[in-house]
Design a protein around this motif. Structure first.
Motif, PDB file in Angstrom:
ATOM      1  N   THR A 119      26.690  58.323 -16.011  1.00 11.23           N
ATOM      2  CA  THR A 119      27.095  59.342 -16.945  1.00 11.23           C
ATOM      3  C   THR A 119      25.750  60.688 -15.983  1.00 11.23           C
ATOM      4  OG1 THR A 119      24.792  58.617 -17.391  1.00 11.23           O
ATOM      5  CG2 THR A 119      26.533  58.248 -18.582  1.00 11.23           C
ATOM      6  N   PRO A 120      26.114  61.686 -16.227  1.00  9.69           N
ATOM      7  CA  PRO A 120      25.162  63.137 -15.827  1.00  9.69           C
ATOM      8  C   PRO A 120      23.505  62.667 -15.488  1.00  9.69           C
ATOM      9  CG  PRO A 120      26.738  64.160 -16.498  1.00  9.69           C
ATOM     10  CD  PRO A 120      27.106  62.508 -17.310  1.00  9.69           C
ATOM     11  N   ALA A 121      23.369  61.942 -16.586  1.00  6.80           N
ATOM     12  CA  ALA A 121      22.137  62.141 -16.680  1.00  6.80           C
ATOM     13  C   ALA A 121      21.705  60.577 -16.086  1.00  6.80           C
ATOM     14  CB  ALA A 121      21.212  61.287 -18.451  1.00  6.80           C
ATOM     15  N   ASP A 122      22.520  59.623 -16.286  1.00 10.24           N
ATOM     16  CA  ASP A 122      22.059  58.472 -14.662  1.00 10.24           C
ATOM     17  C   ASP A 122      21.935  59.649 -13.387  1.00 10.24           C
ATOM     18  OD1 ASP A 122      22.130  56.681 -16.567  1.00 10.24           O
ATOM     19  OD2 ASP A 122      24.071  56.266 -16.460  1.00 10.24           O
ATOM     20  N   LEU A 123      22.740  60.118 -13.163  1.00  9.33           N
ATOM     21  CA  LEU A 123      22.777  60.694 -11.333  1.00  9.33           C
ATOM     22  C   LEU A 123      21.460  61.626 -11.075  1.00  9.33           C
ATOM     23  CD1 LEU A 123      25.106  61.021  -8.828  1.00  9.33           C
ATOM     24  CD2 LEU A 123      25.796  62.451 -10.265  1.00  9.33           C
ATOM     25  N   ALA A 124      21.110  62.484 -12.450  1.00 10.35           N
ATOM     26  CA  ALA A 124      19.627  63.589 -12.752  1.00 10.35           C
ATOM     27  C   ALA A 124      18.891  62.351 -11.576  1.00 10.35           C
ATOM     28  CB  ALA A 124      20.145  63.876 -13.406  1.00 10.35           C
ATOM     29  N   ARG A 125      18.262  61.240 -13.074  1.00 12.05           N
ATOM     30  CA  ARG A 125      17.208  60.628 -12.683  1.00 12.05           C
ATOM     31  C   ARG A 125      17.317  59.653 -11.611  1.00 12.05           C
ATOM     32  NH1 ARG A 125      14.967  58.170 -17.658  1.00 12.05           N
ATOM     33  NH2 ARG A 125      17.172  58.725 -18.265  1.00 12.05           N
ATOM     34  N   ALA A 126      18.506  59.376 -10.810  1.00 10.43           N
ATOM     35  CA  ALA A 126      18.658  58.504  -9.861  1.00 10.43           C
ATOM     36  C   ALA A 126      18.395  59.422  -8.361  1.00 10.43           C
ATOM     37  CB  ALA A 126      19.610  57.783  -9.498  1.00 10.43           C
ATOM     38  N   ALA A 127      18.633  60.910  -9.023  1.00 12.64           N
ATOM     39  CA  ALA A 127      18.639  62.026  -7.421  1.00 12.64           C
ATOM     40  C   ALA A 127      16.739  62.441  -7.613  1.00 12.64           C
ATOM     41  CB  ALA A 127      19.860  63.431  -8.368  1.00 12.64           C
ATOM     42  N   ALA A 128      16.053  62.146  -9.347  1.00 15.77           N
ATOM     43  CA  ALA A 128      14.870  62.841  -9.070  1.00 15.77           C
ATOM     44  C   ALA A 128      14.688  61.312  -8.002  1.00 15.77           C
ATOM     45  CB  ALA A 128      14.568  62.919  -9.900  1.00 15.77           C
ATOM     46  N   ALA A 129      14.940  60.194  -7.985  1.00 11.29           N
ATOM     47  CA  ALA A 129      13.763  58.749  -7.463  1.00 11.29           C
ATOM     48  C   ALA A 129      14.380  59.259  -5.616  1.00 11.29           C
ATOM     49  CB  ALA A 129      14.665  57.592  -7.739  1.00 11.29           C
ATOM     50  N   TRP A 130      15.922  59.766  -5.467  1.00 13.54           N
ATOM     51  CA  TRP A 130      15.682  59.567  -4.583  1.00 13.54           C
ATOM     52  C   TRP A 130      14.779  60.592  -3.867  1.00 13.54           C
ATOM     53  CZ3 TRP A 130      20.089  56.740  -1.431  1.00 13.54           C
ATOM     54  CH2 TRP A 130      19.814  57.012   0.224  1.00 13.54           C
ATOM     55  N   ARG A 131      14.914  62.000  -3.791  1.00  7.39           N
ATOM     56  CA  ARG A 131      14.386  63.286  -3.460  1.00  7.39           C
ATOM     57  C   ARG A 131      12.593  62.613  -3.781  1.00  7.39           C
ATOM     58  NH1 ARG A 131      16.662  66.334  -7.571  1.00  7.39           N
ATOM     59  NH2 ARG A 131      15.264  65.805  -8.580  1.00  7.39           N
ATOM     60  N   GLN A 132      12.288  62.111  -4.167  1.00  9.65           N
ATOM     61  CA  GLN A 132      10.629  61.001  -4.419  1.00  9.65           C
ATOM     62  C   GLN A 132      10.467  60.255  -3.335  1.00  9.65           C
ATOM     63  OE1 GLN A 132       9.181  57.826  -8.019  1.00  9.65           O
ATOM     64  NE2 GLN A 132       7.888  59.621  -8.246  1.00  9.65           N
ATOM     65  N   GLY A 133      11.725  59.422  -3.030  1.00  6.38           N
ATOM     66  CA  GLY A 133      11.146  58.307  -2.203  1.00  6.38           C
ATOM     67  C   GLY A 133      13.035  57.687  -1.491  1.00  6.38           C
ATOM     68  N   GLY A 134      13.519  58.876  -1.082  1.00  3.90           N
ATOM     69  CA  GLY A 134      15.265  58.521  -0.551  1.00  3.90           C
ATOM     70  C   GLY A 134      15.244  57.062  -0.992  1.00  3.90           C
TER      71      GLY A 134
END
Length: 422
Positions: free
Chosen positions: A318-333
């Protein structure tokens, strides 16, 4: 400046403007900074609200580091938003040209020491191919608020307040471009001394010599000898921009193609300069998360663009899943994503001592679940990564809807303080 890295500077909240009609910037370079913001904004209303926020003191402590400015900005909700302004740093060869241009004119050095940035100094830098001041589109704003304006009022308020910092100290601008004040002054002193020595040496005043690269004619015309090929050209400082593509019926979306071309150019540039692919994983989900995290135009939290939704659908999320995961990636790759997706049981040691350190710092009492520490209200959480860093998360109380917020920190007290404030 070769190989050095400037540290950040932290500025306490600036006081409110006592005169509501007073300009934010009194220096010409501070006004140029504001012009770079206002020249690309499409919504005068957001700028007006941003100026009001800045005048009323809504901008908290400002952190300036190479390439970015960050501050929490208080809006209409109890929890402040994290606003950020990014700007490209100068490459080492740019700094060499800039320092050479400044060192040849002692008045430029004196001006910098007096916290002044005369037009002549900036003009000399531009003649050497170095742009110090941002132009329209050079400032890239972002914010954790749900407003997708560029800039939103919170990022605009941060930009206006930054103009006041630039007024007081032009080295703030040089720090944004990646230059440390003391390192710059030391380098200028050395170059100025060398310049003076050259001018005083007998027989050198007014003369210059330069060795031009080339191949001797006898080598070129030789029948048995062939000169070696010249070394490959140096990699460009930054990847190029994709071309403007037309919209053709039945063809893929030009926006999607430009997006993919930009990502391909960035990866190719990284491969060229480092000799290795920075993202060798072939996992489609990880690749989609990386794409969403590295392209601010795709990201969202409560509302999503069509392009973002299509990217999520392509990897069955879902877009929400991807948005949350993208935020985690920006936080620490990749490690940040692992912290989001894979709870684990840390061994005894730093994780067990964290709660005591938080209590000693007069921070909220936390409960333990696997690698997670959560406050009693269920709104703040720290997750311990396998890299021994603490990743801050936030949720609306009682919703169990955790989102990465802020940067990971090796110190749990620092990670939690960044969320709750001093």
């Amino acid at each position: 400046m070769r190989g050095g890295r400037a540290g950040g500077r932290v500025f306490p909240p600036l006081p409110q403007h006592s005169d509501l009609q007073a300009p934010f910037a009194t220096s010409w370079w501070g006004n140029a900074w504001i012009g770079a913001l206002e020249g690309t904004s499409l919504d005068a209303g957001r700028l007006t609200r941003g100026r009001a926020y800045a005048r009323e003191g809504h901008v908290d402590t400002i952190t300036v580091a190479p390439g970015r400015i960050v501050a929490y900005v208080h809006g209409s909700r109890p929890r402040p938003y994290r606003a950020e302004i990014r700007m490209r740093t100068l490459a080492p060869e740019d700094w060499d040209r800039f320092l050479d241009a400044v060192a040849t004119e002692p008045a430029h050095i004196a001006a910098l020491l007096d916290k002044d940035m005369p037009h002549a100094l900036v003009d000399a830098a531009e003649r050497s191919g170095v742009q110090l001041l941002p132009g329209p589109g050079d400032l890239v704003p972002s914010c954790t608020c749900p407003d997708h304006g560029r800039p939103c009022k919170h990022a605009a308020a941060l930009t206006y307040q930054t103009a006041r910092l630039l007024d007081a100290d032009p080295f703030v601008l040089l720090l944004l471009r990646g230059g440390d004040e003391q390192e710059l002054l030391d380098e200028l002193a050395q170059r100025n001394a060398h310049q003076a020595a050259r001018e005083q040496a007998p027989g050198t005043r007014g003369t210059t010599t330069a060795a031009l690269p080339g191949t001797l004619a006898r080598d070129v015309l030789a029948t048995q000898y062939r000169p070696p090929l010249p070394p490959p050209a140096a990699a460009p400082a930054h990847p190029g921009e994709p071309p403007l593509l037309p919209s053709v019926p039945g063809a893929p979306s030009p926006t999607s193609l430009e997006f993919l071309a930009t990502d391909t150019a960035n990866r190719a540039h990284a491969h060229l300069t480092t000799g290795a692919d920075p993202f060798p994983t072939a996992d489609p989900w990880h690749d989609a998360v990386r794409l969403a995290a590295s392209h601010p135009g795709l990201t969202g939290r409560r509302s999503f663009s069509r392009q973002f939704a299509e990217l999520a659908q392509s990897v069955d999320h879902t877009p929400a899943d991807l948005a949350r995961a993208a935020a985690a990636w920006r936080q620490g790759g990749e490690e940040g994503l692992a912290v989001l997706e894979s709870p684990w049981d840390p061994p005894a040691g730093p994780f067990d001592r964290a709660r005591g350190a938080l209590l000693a710092a007069d921070l909220p009492r936390m409960t333990i679940h696997r690698n997670q520490l959560t406050d009693a209200q269920g709104s703040l959480q720290l997750r311990f990564g396998r890299d021994a860093r603490w990743y801050p998360y936030r949720s609306e109380p009682g919703r169990d809807d955790w989102w990465p917020e802020g940067e990971a920190d090796a110190d749990p007290v620092g990670a939690l303080t960044a969320m709750v404030g001093p």
